[in-house]
Motif scaffolding. Structure first.
Motif, mmCIF file in Angstrom:
data_model
loop_
_atom_site.group_PDB
_atom_site.id
_atom_site.type_symbol
_atom_site.label_atom_id
_atom_site.label_comp_id
_atom_site.label_asym_id
_atom_site.label_seq_id
_atom_site.Cartn_x
_atom_site.Cartn_y
_atom_site.Cartn_z
ATOM 1 N N ASP A 80 0.859 -1.175 0.000
ATOM 2 C CA ASP A 80 0.000 0.000 0.000
ATOM 3 C C ASP A 80 0.902 1.234 0.000
ATOM 4 N N PRO A 81 0.566 2.230 -0.815
ATOM 5 C CA PRO A 81 1.470 3.383 -0.960
ATOM 6 C C PRO A 81 1.434 4.312 0.245
ATOM 7 N N ARG A 82 2.568 4.974 0.465
ATOM 8 C CA ARG A 82 2.666 6.062 1.440
ATOM 9 C C ARG A 82 3.547 7.130 0.814
ATOM 10 N N ALA A 83 3.589 8.285 1.454
ATOM 11 C CA ALA A 83 4.394 9.379 0.905
ATOM 12 C C ALA A 83 5.868 9.015 0.845
ATOM 13 N N ASP A 84 6.331 8.154 1.801
ATOM 14 C CA ASP A 84 7.753 7.810 1.839
ATOM 15 C C ASP A 84 8.025 6.400 1.312
ATOM 16 N N ARG A 85 7.061 5.847 0.540
ATOM 17 C CA ARG A 85 7.234 4.472 0.050
ATOM 18 C C ARG A 85 6.610 4.337 -1.337
ATOM 19 N N SER A 86 7.330 3.689 -2.242
ATOM 20 C CA SER A 86 6.778 3.392 -3.556
ATOM 21 C C SER A 86 5.926 2.125 -3.456
ATOM 22 N N PRO A 87 4.771 2.087 -4.139
ATOM 23 C CA PRO A 87 3.885 0.926 -3.997
ATOM 24 C C PRO A 87 4.322 -0.293 -4.801
ATOM 25 N N THR A 88 5.368 -0.176 -5.611
ATOM 26 C CA THR A 88 5.736 -1.310 -6.468
ATOM 27 C C THR A 88 7.219 -1.672 -6.366
ATOM 28 N N ASP A 89 8.103 -0.717 -6.599
ATOM 29 C CA ASP A 89 9.521 -1.043 -6.639
ATOM 30 C C ASP A 89 10.340 0.105 -6.058
ATOM 31 N N PHE A 90 11.507 -0.232 -5.578
ATOM 32 C CA PHE A 90 12.409 0.770 -5.026
ATOM 33 C C PHE A 90 13.830 0.232 -5.136
ATOM 34 N N TYR A 91 14.797 1.097 -4.871
ATOM 35 C CA TYR A 91 16.198 0.705 -4.951
ATOM 36 C C TYR A 91 16.858 0.854 -3.583
ATOM 37 N N GLN A 92 17.781 -0.057 -3.306
ATOM 38 C CA GLN A 92 18.506 0.030 -2.052
ATOM 39 C C GLN A 92 19.980 -0.294 -2.254
ATOM 40 N N LEU A 93 20.793 0.302 -1.396
ATOM 41 C CA LEU A 93 22.197 -0.080 -1.302
ATOM 42 C C LEU A 93 22.236 -1.302 -0.406
ATOM 43 N N ASP A 94 22.455 -2.461 -1.014
ATOM 44 C CA ASP A 94 22.383 -3.740 -0.316
ATOM 45 C C ASP A 94 23.797 -4.235 -0.053
ATOM 46 N N LEU A 95 24.089 -4.657 1.168
ATOM 47 C CA LEU A 95 25.446 -5.144 1.456
ATOM 48 C C LEU A 95 25.412 -6.275 2.468
ATOM 49 N N GLU A 96 26.421 -7.102 2.409
ATOM 50 C CA GLU A 96 26.567 -8.234 3.331
ATOM 51 C C GLU A 96 28.056 -8.509 3.538
ATOM 52 N N MET A 97 28.397 -8.968 4.753
ATOM 53 C CA MET A 97 29.794 -9.258 5.095
ATOM 54 C C MET A 97 29.861 -10.534 5.922
ATOM 55 N N SER A 98 30.961 -11.251 5.776
ATOM 56 C CA SER A 98 31.191 -12.446 6.586
ATOM 57 C C SER A 98 32.103 -12.123 7.769
ATOM 58 N N PHE A 99 31.964 -12.951 8.814
ATOM 59 C CA PHE A 99 32.809 -12.865 10.003
ATOM 60 C C PHE A 99 32.740 -11.478 10.643
ATOM 61 N N VAL A 100 31.510 -10.999 10.851
ATOM 62 C CA VAL A 100 31.345 -9.669 11.430
ATOM 63 C C VAL A 100 30.366 -9.706 12.594
ATOM 64 N N THR A 101 30.517 -8.716 13.469
ATOM 65 C CA THR A 101 29.563 -8.481 14.546
ATOM 66 C C THR A 101 28.653 -7.321 14.143
ATOM 67 N N GLN A 102 27.671 -7.076 14.970
ATOM 68 C CA GLN A 102 26.758 -5.966 14.715
ATOM 69 C C GLN A 102 27.533 -4.648 14.632
ATOM 70 N N GLN A 103 28.481 -4.442 15.533
ATOM 71 C CA GLN A 103 29.241 -3.189 15.541
ATOM 72 C C GLN A 103 30.082 -3.046 14.276
ATOM 73 N N ASP A 104 30.573 -4.162 13.745
ATOM 74 C CA ASP A 104 31.345 -4.104 12.490
ATOM 75 C C ASP A 104 30.485 -3.540 11.357
ATOM 76 N N VAL A 105 29.218 -3.965 11.313
ATOM 77 C CA VAL A 105 28.312 -3.456 10.269
ATOM 78 C C VAL A 105 28.108 -1.957 10.455
ATOM 79 N N PHE A 106 27.905 -1.532 11.711
ATOM 80 C CA PHE A 106 27.723 -0.105 11.978
ATOM 81 C C PHE A 106 28.947 0.688 11.526
ATOM 82 N N ASP A 107 30.132 0.188 11.884
ATOM 83 C CA ASP A 107 31.366 0.907 11.564
ATOM 84 C C ASP A 107 31.614 0.973 10.059
#
Length: 616
Positions: A224-251
């Protein structure tokens, strides 16, 4: 000379005076000054003023031009007189006298004007998006979006990440929204899905031994659409890392996101310290898990001051299990007029009202009422000092709970003369969101919210489970693939106390980033789903590819995704995400320009072995 242009409409300056040039672009506007025609010629790069007088062989053709005609002109660059220089334009020192013109594309009568700042209905703007996109503000928004994405890529490569692409056609995988399904021609009766996110694939990339992954990823959700959301598709900067803690992702992600806001924030302050706030505290203090920290107001629990008090509504409410009273401090909000306005706000939100107390200078009226004397006598006693003046609490709540409780509330909230406090009560989940919106309105109306700043906070310690109050059933409240804090041991206790290594990044009231340290151990995953009522067979059926992979030496891994559309929306000072998406859908998930969604041809349905059931 080039067939269409020797220069762009932003190139020319005094150094080009006397040269013959060729420009191509759109007629931004036409002005007739005593028989001399002035045209602002516009292309993607800027505007150049061109002119033509009756002595020019091209004059008859120039007279025919209208707004948004696409033309090529040849002409001579001339210096403007000193008093005619336009300092607002890079080309403002010169103009081009037209010698020859060619119409490259004539335009019909325009459904919306490109020149000027006229407002048009969104339906018109989206139906004629190619015209809307010619407007200066939209050109700037789209250039900003492109520059932000390019900067993100550079920053990720500089951090040792490589970009890998994941499939667009895949299997259905619930991510909290509805899938867009794609029927298979080769496998009748079966469907692919467009990915809601590259979640499973990026985890599989980690299992495959690629230590760092990122992608500017398209995601598809039937929402369902909102002012800050597209109702169909959007783009994101997607990332993943191995051997990390939560703080590593933040840093890792903080300098990327922070750097983007510093680079494109037009000089606005960017918080350097990003505090970490538990989900529980965010709900208590701000009424939301995406707080706007530019607003300094923090809500507090004040139940003890109302328990057994003379305010029967709150006193009786607190006798019920799981209820509490929360206060919203309102520095400088201490007037009856403002308090009544906020009470009306609560009523618009569907509540009976919102209790309040405000602190003001003691009045003769209140002294007269307290001592049972005439107002004039009270005035004299205040003036003579016989009755001590100073601050007093006002409002219905203050009268009902008495001065001692009122003073205790004031001291707890750190309020003083000219301030106010508003109160809501009940089970927190029932009123938290309204309290959060009230906090936002109070901060805005009292001028407490710092508009010239980007304020960030990590929201952490999300609960994994929730219990339905009516049925008692336990289900996932947040991402089911997050690693529980404490691992398998945590899952052996009370499910309502289990917290996940899951996190969101909030900025100015918007969620910009969401992520988690993943649950990479099959036995913990099976147990986590079992608690929510999903047997191992169901987990294997839904997520078989990932579960199977985890049995072949899966590394600990985690990551996150940043919403590009929302980031650009904030940087562009827009309240609607459609202002920063080149070809967005409308609020009904329709593409008015391309007429989508559209009815398929009968031949297409036959190929796919589908039949459409007519709607009544």
């Amino acid at each position: 000379m080039h067939a269409y242009r020797s220069h762009t409409c932003a190139d020319l300056n005094k150094n080009h005076v006397g040269q013959t040039v060729r420009l191509s672009g759109w007629v931004h506007r036409v002005r007739d000054h005593g028989g001399i025609l002035f045209i602002d010629l516009r292309d993607h790069y800027g505007v150049t003023q061109v002119l033509c007088d009756p002595d020019s062989a091209a004059f008859a053709d120039v007279e025919k031009l209208r707004s948004e005609w696409c033309v090529r002109i040849d002409g001579e660059v001339k210096a403007r007189a000193d008093d005619l220089i336009n300092p607002k334009l890079p080309t403002g020192e010169v103009e081009v006298f037209v010698r020859e013109i060619e119409v490259l594309g004539a335009a019909k009568e325009l459904p919306l004007m490109v020149f000027g700042d006229q407002e048009y209905p969104e339906e018109t703007r989206l139906r004629y998006r190619y015209l809307d996109l010619r407007r200066e503000a939209m050109q700037e928004n789209m250039k900003l979006r492109s520059d932000v994405v390019a900067s993100m890529r550079r920053r990720m490569w500089d951090k040792g990440f490589r970009e890998y692409q994941t499939p667009i056609i895949t299997a259905s995988s619930p991510e909290g929204a509805r899938d867009f399904l794609v029927p298979s021609r080769l496998h009748p009766g079966k469907f692919y899905a467009l990915p809601q996110a590259p979640q499973q694939f990026k985890q599989l990339i980690m299992v495959s031994g690629y230590d760092k992954y990122f992608q500017i990823a398209p995601c598809f959700r039937d929402e369902d659409p909102r002012a800050d959301r597209s109702p169909t598709d959007f783009y994101q900067l997607d990332l993943e890392m191995s051997f990390v803690t939560q703080q590593d992702v933040f840093d890792t992600i903080q300098p990327v996101i922070g750097g983007i806001f510093e680079e494109f924030g037009k000089g606005r302050e960017v918080d350097q310290t990003w505090e970490q706030i538990s989900y529980k505290d965010a709900a208590l203090w701000y009424g939301t898990d995406k707080p706007d920290l530019r607003n300094p107001i923090k809500m507090q629990v004040v139940s003890e001051h109302f328990a057994g008090s003379g305010f029967a509504i709150f006193a009786k409410l607190l006798e019920q299990e799981g209820t509490e009273i929360r206060a919203i401090p309102a520095p400088t909000g201490g007037s009856r007029k403002f308090c009544d306005r906020m009470n009306a706000f609560a009523q618009k939100e569907g509540l009976p009202g919102m209790g309040y107390i405000f602190w003001r200078e003691k009045t003769a009226d209140s002294v007269a009422q307290e001592l049972g004397i005439p107002v004039k006598e009270a005035q004299q006693k205040l003036k003579s000092g016989e009755v001590e003046g100073g601050m007093e609490a006002a409002g219905p709540l203050a009268k009902n709970i008495g001065p001692e409780r009122t003073e205790a509330i004031r001291q707890q909230l750190g309020l003083g003369l000219g301030d106010a406090a508003f109160f809501l009560g009940g089970k927190p989940k029932a009123f938290e969101s309204v309290a959060g919106r009230a906090r936002t309105v109070i901060g805005e109306e009292l001028g407490l919210t710092d508009k010239d700043r980007f304020a960030f906070a990590w929201i952490v310690d999300f609960p994994i489970y929730e219990r339905d109050e009516e049925t008692g059933k336990i289900d996932f409240e947040h991402n089911p693939f997050s690693m529980p804090q404490g691992g398998m041991e945590a899952l052996m206790g009370d499910p309502m106390e289990v917290r996940g290594f899951q996190y969101d990044l909030a900025c100015n009231g918007y969620e910009l980033v969401s992520g988690a340290i993943r649950n990479h151990k099959p036995e913990i995953m099976f147990k986590a789903f079992e608690i929510a009522g999903y047997p191992a067979s169901e987990v294997e059926k839904r997520f078989g590819g990932m579960v199977n992979a985890f049995q072949y030496g899966a590394p600990p891994h985690g990551g996150c995704a940043a919403g590009i559309d929302r980031i650009v929306m904030l940087l562009a000072d827009q309240a609607n995400i459609r202002e920063v998406i080149m070809f967005p859908m409308n609020q009904r998930a329709e593409d008015l320009m391309m007429d989508a969604p559209s009815a398929p041809a009968s031949e297409q349905l036959m190929e796919l072995h589908l039949r459409v059931i007519p709607q009544d």
